[in-house]
Design a protein around this motif. Sequence first.
Motif, PDB file in Angstrom:
ATOM      1  N   GLY A 101      -1.838  -5.636  -2.589  1.00  0.00           N
ATOM      2  CA  GLY A 101      -2.808  -6.125  -1.443  1.00  0.00           C
ATOM      3  C   GLY A 101      -3.851  -5.064  -1.154  1.00  0.00           C
ATOM      4  N   VAL A 102      -5.043  -5.528  -0.491  1.00  0.00           N
ATOM      5  CA  VAL A 102      -5.904  -4.471   0.048  1.00  0.00           C
ATOM      6  C   VAL A 102      -5.307  -3.507   0.856  1.00  0.00           C
ATOM      7  CG1 VAL A 102      -8.183  -4.375   1.614  1.00  0.00           C
ATOM      8  CG2 VAL A 102      -7.893  -6.303  -0.265  1.00  0.00           C
ATOM      9  N   SER A 103      -4.256  -3.959   1.720  1.00  0.00           N
ATOM     10  CA  SER A 103      -3.668  -2.869   2.432  1.00  0.00           C
ATOM     11  C   SER A 103      -3.400  -1.546   1.518  1.00  0.00           C
ATOM     12  CB  SER A 103      -2.307  -3.582   2.914  1.00  0.00           C
ATOM     13  OG  SER A 103      -2.574  -4.617   3.480  1.00  0.00           O
ATOM     14  N   ILE A 106      -6.412   0.554   1.071  1.00  0.00           N
ATOM     15  CA  ILE A 106      -7.000   1.063   2.263  1.00  0.00           C
ATOM     16  C   ILE A 106      -6.134   2.370   2.225  1.00  0.00           C
ATOM     17  CG2 ILE A 106      -7.039   1.203   4.770  1.00  0.00           C
ATOM     18  CD1 ILE A 106      -7.045  -1.878   4.560  1.00  0.00           C
ATOM     19  N   TYR A 126     -10.244  -4.202  11.914  1.00  0.00           N
ATOM     20  CA  TYR A 126      -9.008  -4.677  11.657  1.00  0.00           C
ATOM     21  C   TYR A 126      -8.013  -3.521  11.569  1.00  0.00           C
ATOM     22  CZ  TYR A 126      -5.305  -5.765   8.246  1.00  0.00           C
ATOM     23  OH  TYR A 126      -4.046  -5.781   7.597  1.00  0.00           O
ATOM     24  N   ILE A 172     -16.724  -4.633   7.088  1.00  0.00           N
ATOM     25  CA  ILE A 172     -15.875  -5.484   6.909  1.00  0.00           C
ATOM     26  C   ILE A 172     -16.606  -6.783   7.113  1.00  0.00           C
ATOM     27  CG2 ILE A 172     -13.724  -6.539   7.726  1.00  0.00           C
ATOM     28  CD1 ILE A 172     -12.772  -3.907   8.818  1.00  0.00           C
ATOM     29  N   ASN A 176     -12.897  -9.468  10.358  1.00  0.00           N
ATOM     30  CA  ASN A 176     -11.681  -9.608  11.134  1.00  0.00           C
ATOM     31  C   ASN A 176     -12.002  -8.299  12.079  1.00  0.00           C
ATOM     32  OD1 ASN A 176      -9.214  -9.822  12.133  1.00  0.00           O
ATOM     33  ND2 ASN A 176      -8.053  -9.169  10.346  1.00  0.00           N
ATOM     34  N   ASP A 204     -15.316  -4.034   2.713  1.00  0.00           N
ATOM     35  CA  ASP A 204     -14.143  -5.262   2.623  1.00  0.00           C
ATOM     36  C   ASP A 204     -14.756  -6.264   2.767  1.00  0.00           C
ATOM     37  OD1 ASP A 204     -11.877  -6.514   3.448  1.00  0.00           O
ATOM     38  OD2 ASP A 204     -10.855  -5.064   4.486  1.00  0.00           O
ATOM     39  N   ILE A 206     -12.586  -9.264   1.771  1.00  0.00           N
ATOM     40  CA  ILE A 206     -11.474 -10.097   1.503  1.00  0.00           C
ATOM     41  C   ILE A 206     -11.722 -11.358   1.885  1.00  0.00           C
ATOM     42  CG2 ILE A 206     -10.371  -9.526   3.425  1.00  0.00           C
ATOM     43  CD1 ILE A 206      -7.536  -9.196   1.982  1.00  0.00           C
ATOM     44  N   TYR A 207     -12.731 -11.764   2.951  1.00  0.00           N
ATOM     45  CA  TYR A 207     -12.931 -13.146   3.306  1.00  0.00           C
ATOM     46  C   TYR A 207     -14.208 -13.773   2.469  1.00  0.00           C
ATOM     47  CZ  TYR A 207      -9.526 -12.008   6.848  1.00  0.00           C
ATOM     48  OH  TYR A 207      -8.228 -11.530   7.347  1.00  0.00           O
ATOM     49  N   SER A 234      -5.349 -12.862  -1.070  1.00  0.00           N
ATOM     50  CA  SER A 234      -4.499 -13.209   0.034  1.00  0.00           C
ATOM     51  C   SER A 234      -4.937 -14.442   1.050  1.00  0.00           C
ATOM     52  CB  SER A 234      -4.296 -12.298   1.134  1.00  0.00           C
ATOM     53  OG  SER A 234      -3.357 -10.991   0.689  1.00  0.00           O
ATOM     54  N   LYS A 235      -6.484 -14.077   1.006  1.00  0.00           N
ATOM     55  CA  LYS A 235      -7.148 -15.003   2.129  1.00  0.00           C
ATOM     56  C   LYS A 235      -7.833 -16.377   1.339  1.00  0.00           C
ATOM     57  CE  LYS A 235      -6.151 -11.832   5.136  1.00  0.00           C
ATOM     58  NZ  LYS A 235      -5.080 -11.793   6.235  1.00  0.00           N
ATOM     59  N   ARG A 243       1.038 -10.552  -2.454  1.00  0.00           N
ATOM     60  CA  ARG A 243       0.608  -9.185  -2.385  1.00  0.00           C
ATOM     61  C   ARG A 243      -0.517  -8.624  -3.515  1.00  0.00           C
ATOM     62  NH1 ARG A 243      -0.611  -8.794   1.100  1.00  0.00           N
ATOM     63  NH2 ARG A 243      -0.563  -6.696   1.513  1.00  0.00           N
ATOM     64  N   TYR A 326     -10.769 -16.244  12.359  1.00  0.00           N
ATOM     65  CA  TYR A 326     -10.422 -15.493  13.771  1.00  0.00           C
ATOM     66  C   TYR A 326     -11.520 -15.793  14.767  1.00  0.00           C
ATOM     67  CZ  TYR A 326      -7.661 -12.663  10.157  1.00  0.00           C
ATOM     68  OH  TYR A 326      -7.002 -12.642   9.241  1.00  0.00           O
TER      69      TYR A 326
HETATM   70  C1  LIG Z   1     -10.305  -7.273   6.844  1.00  0.00           C
HETATM   71  C2  LIG Z   1      -8.935  -7.185   6.183  1.00  0.00           C
HETATM   72  N1  LIG Z   1      -8.669  -6.326   5.315  1.00  0.00           N
HETATM   73  C3  LIG Z   1      -7.602  -6.136   4.736  1.00  0.00           C
HETATM   74  C4  LIG Z   1      -6.220  -6.927   4.942  1.00  0.00           C
HETATM   75  C5  LIG Z   1      -5.121  -6.886   4.195  1.00  0.00           C
HETATM   76  O1  LIG Z   1      -4.974  -7.723   3.109  1.00  0.00           O
HETATM   77  P1  LIG Z   1      -3.798  -7.882   2.142  1.00  0.00           P
HETATM   78  O2  LIG Z   1      -3.012  -8.965   2.239  1.00  0.00           O
HETATM   79  O3  LIG Z   1      -4.565  -8.014   0.721  1.00  0.00           O
HETATM   80  O4  LIG Z   1      -3.061  -6.506   2.156  1.00  0.00           O
HETATM   81  C6  LIG Z   1      -6.701  -8.034   5.844  1.00  0.00           C
HETATM   82  C7  LIG Z   1      -5.375  -8.814   6.204  1.00  0.00           C
HETATM   83  O5  LIG Z   1      -5.370  -9.626   7.388  1.00  0.00           O
HETATM   84  C8  LIG Z   1      -7.985  -8.112   6.385  1.00  0.00           C
HETATM   85  O6  LIG Z   1      -8.152  -8.995   7.404  1.00  0.00           O
END
Ligand SMILES: Cc1ncc(COP(=O)(O)O)c(C=O)c1O
Length: 392
Positions: A101-103, A106, A126, A172, A176, A204, A206-207, A234-235, A243, A326
Amino acid sequence: MELSPNVERIQYAIRDIVSTAKEVEKKGKKLYYFNIGDPDKFDFDTPNYLKSALIKALNEPFANAYSDSAGNQNLRKAIADRQERLWGTKLNPEKILVTTGVSEAISFIAASMAPSIEVLVPSPIYPSYLSYFNFYNINPIQYNNDEKNHWYPDIDDIRNKLTSKTRAILLINPNNPTGAVYPPKVVKEITNVAGENDLLIISDEIYDLLSFKDNFKSTASLTDLPVLELNGISKTFLSPGWRLGWANLRDDDEKYTNFWEAMAKQSRIRLCSNSPIQIAVSEILNKPMDFLPNVKKKIENRALYFVKRINEMDGLSVSPPEGAFYAFPKIEKKIPDRQFVLELLKETGVLFVFGSGFGELGKSHFRSVVLPQEDEMTIALDLVEKFLKKIP
Ligand SMILES: Cc1ncc(COP(=O)(O)O)c(C=O)c1O
């Protein structure tokens, strides 16, 4: 056990509030979960061709073994192809790191920076970024996103917040928690600030495929400066539980090679991300995403309904989201956002996330997902409307 003081600085309002919600649920109240950005908790599902690719992947050679720490070679090549196909960005697969995941990416970024560095980050933000930067003693300096201007970044505020310690700037986009999609001109202005002040741009995205009007532009396509991009499935592939994410660095002059190596080093101590998922994603990443237009339309229609209802209420207002899933309404009554969210939860069962969990400019706001079906939204928003009438 003596605890690390760093742990004290971890906060994640989106999930921290769930324990209170569970207590309310135990007392027999029906809950309306409008807190977590997970489409699969609503009437969205991971597309079948992804599921089939995963089942098939399990029987591929080495699918159940550890992969390379930086990620499966085919997947890294597929990610480079994706970024070039969609945004015209040419990437070196060696500068792609597949993460859980991006998490996780980060976390690698924050842990690779020297303590006391300042990183300019958007506000609202976020929350994962604030927690990881604070955890590793990096100083996240929040720049304003302007609610009166679609929540776009305020370039003057960015310039005002630069110091001799600033090393990077995060954007971002799509955003988000606000749902903003930044016009290319705004992104370009941010990259100009980065160029003039020698900052690493962290973007970032991800969307990226979830802007309602298809007007998103990837940061790296708008500048030749080094850009560290974050993205994942993820999104846009409706598969948060898989993940899988990645970081990629476009850095033609090899200015950030040490930083990249620091991130890669961390990827080695956690061995690798999930192998079969990587194989499956390498197969599907560049296939046509026929499901996407319908998904976007559904989200956009729900966002429109949410915005209409909120803006009709006395005491709330919201700037319409342009992408992601959101909205970030403003509470115009004299009640702190945390108290608003907790009282609303206890009285009605509707669960939002308090805005102050998203940084300084989150105060007096709350975040809602716009993913629930309209009839569920109607019930929940009727309850919100009734609750608001009781607040002076
Ligand atoms: C802006 C942003 N970055 C990263 C993430 C984390 O995403 P991942 O599921 O890839 O860990 C989220 C999840 O809500 C997000 O909104």
